[in-house]
Motif scaffolding. Structure first.
Motif, PDB file in Angstrom:
ATOM      1  N   TRP A  30       0.702  -1.217  -0.031  1.00  0.00           N
ATOM      2  CA  TRP A  30       0.065  -0.127  -0.144  1.00  0.00           C
ATOM      3  C   TRP A  30       0.960   1.406   0.259  1.00  0.00           C
ATOM      4  CZ3 TRP A  30      -4.450  -1.475  -1.652  1.00  0.00           C
ATOM      5  CH2 TRP A  30      -4.968  -2.488  -1.263  1.00  0.00           C
ATOM      6  N   ILE A  76      -4.372   6.099   2.505  1.00  0.00           N
ATOM      7  CA  ILE A  76      -3.850   4.871   2.063  1.00  0.00           C
ATOM      8  C   ILE A  76      -4.485   4.556   0.716  1.00  0.00           C
ATOM      9  CG2 ILE A  76      -3.447   2.381   2.822  1.00  0.00           C
ATOM     10  CD1 ILE A  76      -4.406   3.464   5.584  1.00  0.00           C
ATOM     11  N   HIS A  77      -3.617   3.939  -0.017  1.00  0.00           N
ATOM     12  CA  HIS A  77      -4.266   3.845  -1.628  1.00  0.00           C
ATOM     13  C   HIS A  77      -3.303   2.639  -2.277  1.00  0.00           C
ATOM     14  CE1 HIS A  77      -0.916   6.070  -3.773  1.00  0.00           C
ATOM     15  NE2 HIS A  77      -1.017   6.794  -2.454  1.00  0.00           N
ATOM     16  N   ALA A  78      -3.859   2.162  -3.135  1.00  0.00           N
ATOM     17  CA  ALA A  78      -3.057   1.127  -4.144  1.00  0.00           C
ATOM     18  C   ALA A  78      -2.144   1.710  -4.922  1.00  0.00           C
ATOM     19  CB  ALA A  78      -4.057   0.315  -4.719  1.00  0.00           C
ATOM     20  N   ARG A  79      -0.941   0.915  -5.000  1.00  0.00           N
ATOM     21  CA  ARG A  79       0.239   1.253  -5.824  1.00  0.00           C
ATOM     22  C   ARG A  79      -0.175   1.785  -7.441  1.00  0.00           C
ATOM     23  NH1 ARG A  79       5.363  -2.083  -5.696  1.00  0.00           N
ATOM     24  NH2 ARG A  79       4.520  -2.660  -3.800  1.00  0.00           N
ATOM     25  N   GLY A 139      -8.919   3.801  -2.433  1.00  0.00           N
ATOM     26  CA  GLY A 139      -8.138   4.080  -1.237  1.00  0.00           C
ATOM     27  C   GLY A 139      -9.171   4.597   0.133  1.00  0.00           C
ATOM     28  N   ASP A 166      -6.798  -3.668   5.064  1.00  0.00           N
ATOM     29  CA  ASP A 166      -6.218  -4.071   3.804  1.00  0.00           C
ATOM     30  C   ASP A 166      -7.345  -5.006   3.072  1.00  0.00           C
ATOM     31  OD1 ASP A 166      -3.931  -5.633   2.348  1.00  0.00           O
ATOM     32  OD2 ASP A 166      -4.830  -7.466   3.168  1.00  0.00           O
ATOM     33  N   LEU A 175      -9.562  -2.724   1.358  1.00  0.00           N
ATOM     34  CA  LEU A 175      -9.058  -1.788   0.352  1.00  0.00           C
ATOM     35  C   LEU A 175      -9.059  -3.067  -0.778  1.00  0.00           C
ATOM     36  CD1 LEU A 175      -6.082   0.496   1.468  1.00  0.00           C
ATOM     37  CD2 LEU A 175      -8.694   1.093   0.650  1.00  0.00           C
ATOM     38  N   LYS A 176      -8.729  -4.107  -0.548  1.00  0.00           N
ATOM     39  CA  LYS A 176      -8.827  -5.312  -1.630  1.00  0.00           C
ATOM     40  C   LYS A 176     -10.186  -5.589  -2.041  1.00  0.00           C
ATOM     41  CE  LYS A 176      -4.639  -7.765  -0.100  1.00  0.00           C
ATOM     42  NZ  LYS A 176      -4.183  -8.820   0.732  1.00  0.00           N
TER      43      LYS A 176
END
Length: 121
Positions: A40, A60-63, A69, A109, A112-113
């Motif tokens: 993350w 917080i966000h994905a790459r 996020g 986690d 977000l997934k």
């Protein structure tokens, strides 16, 4: 009488949250440290002069995308404790107590997934 006590508690929690800026930032840093190995990415909005909000925020966000996020805040809770919250929902966005950073990281986690891959859940 209960209404007065509830109002007083809300004001006390708001005051503790505003006064606990460094405490909140420390808890957010701990959360980021646990989530970082999972890939993350983070944007920290801690400094009041850069981002005028009363509490530090951690995005917080994905790459690969910034579209998915969550913005997390740390708010004071009854009993002298602190908890992670979904900042968009305020106190209604309670996630987990700050005393269990691994549980909070696992919950974020999963959340977000699920947002990234909703059809697989």
């Amino acid at each position: 009488m209960r209404a007065v006590a509830a109002l007083a508690e809300r004001h006390l929690l708001r005051w503790r949250t505003r006064r606990g800026h460094e405490t909140a930032a420390r808890y957010l840093d701990e959360l980021a440290a646990v989530l970082a190995p999972q890939g993350w990415r983070f944007v920290k909005f801690y400094r009041r002069e850069e981002f005028p909000v009363p509490v530090p925020l951690l995005w917080i966000h994905a790459r690969g995308t910034k579209d998915v996020g969550i913005v997390v805040s740390v708010l004071a809770t009854p009993g002298g404790t602190w908890a992670y919250h979904d900042a968009q929902r305020g106190r209604h966005g309670y996630l987990c107590p700050c005393g269990d950073v691994r549980k909070a990281a696992a919950q974020i986690d999963r959340l977000l997934k699920h947002r990234l891959f909703p059809s697989t859940w």
